[in-house]
Design an enzyme around this catalytic site. Structure first.
Site, mmCIF file in Angstrom:
data_model
loop_
_atom_site.group_PDB
_atom_site.id
_atom_site.type_symbol
_atom_site.label_atom_id
_atom_site.label_comp_id
_atom_site.label_asym_id
_atom_site.label_seq_id
_atom_site.Cartn_x
_atom_site.Cartn_y
_atom_site.Cartn_z
ATOM 1 N N LEU A 24 48.929 44.436 41.824
ATOM 2 C CA LEU A 24 47.505 44.318 41.548
ATOM 3 C C LEU A 24 46.759 45.285 42.459
ATOM 4 O O LEU A 24 47.049 45.346 43.659
ATOM 5 C CB LEU A 24 47.011 42.890 41.837
ATOM 6 C CG LEU A 24 47.480 41.788 40.907
ATOM 7 C CD1 LEU A 24 46.985 40.428 41.415
ATOM 8 C CD2 LEU A 24 47.009 42.022 39.489
ATOM 9 N N GLU A 31 40.327 34.274 43.324
ATOM 10 C CA GLU A 31 40.723 34.488 41.929
ATOM 11 C C GLU A 31 42.162 34.035 41.721
ATOM 12 O O GLU A 31 42.507 33.447 40.706
ATOM 13 C CB GLU A 31 40.551 35.975 41.560
ATOM 14 C CG GLU A 31 40.479 36.232 40.057
ATOM 15 C CD GLU A 31 41.818 36.271 39.378
ATOM 16 O OE1 GLU A 31 41.887 35.886 38.185
ATOM 17 O OE2 GLU A 31 42.813 36.682 40.002
#
Length: 190
Positions: A24, A31
């Site tokens: 990521l 999140e």
């Protein structure tokens, strides 16, 4: 044997980028907590049963998960891979991790299991693309990150003819990034 209804969960930046070089491109702990809570949440009537949720992912997505979180707890982890085998996960029971050769095999295994509440598609790009072609998708939980990142994998465009946005959170800010939680639902056939 009825195939399961599916939900997708994804975080994407502007341009629908979801990753770069197997990772990521952002760090958003809140999140990630949202991801964990949503993919573990079960219907209230099943809370005191042995039913749980399933997560379907590709090999690269599994490999991108930090070791301390593998396998994803309280979820049945189905890994779609042509290179991994069940023998690669001898330390885990098949109640935790199952390796399958195709997305359709993952769906068949979930349908046969009989103790799955919700099924989540969690990536990567190829798995998302395959899932989005199916009428089995009910909901898409989409975290929209309001920034651009260099990405080499992307989430497919959401077809507004098939899905409608039913919820949008207030804006969150973490690590100088703004993002919102969106939920799309498949439109009913008329």
């Amino acid at each position: 044997m009825a195939l399961p209804k599916l939900n997708i969960i994804v975080a994407a930046c502007k341009g629908n980028g979801i990753g770069n070089q197997g990772r990521l491109p952002w760090f958003l702990p809140a999140e990630m907590r949202y991801f964990r809570e949503v993919t573990q949440e079960r219907r209230e009537e099943l809370l005191n049963t042995c039913e749980r949720n399933a997560v379907i992912m590709g090999r690269k997505t599994y490999e991108s998960i930090p070791d301390r979180f593998k396998p994803l707890k309280n979820r049945w982890n189905l890994i779609v891979s042509n290179t991994l085998t069940q023998d690669d996960f001898k330390e885990h029971s098949t109640d935790q991790i199952v390796v399958v050769k195709s997305f359709s095999e993952a769906l068949e295994r979930i349908a046969k299991n009989g103790k799955i509440d919700k099924t989540w598609v969690i990536g990567g790009n190829g798995i998302y693309q395959e899932a989005m072609k199916l009428p089995l998708i009910e909901y898409i939980y989409f975290t929209r990150i309001d920034a651009e990142f260099a990405c080499d994998v992307f989430f497919p465009e959401i077809d507004n003819n098939c899905f409608e946005k039913i919820r949008e959170s207030e804006e969150h800010n973490e690590n100088n990034l703004n993002y919102r939680f969106l939920i799309y639902k498949r439109k009913s056939e008329k």
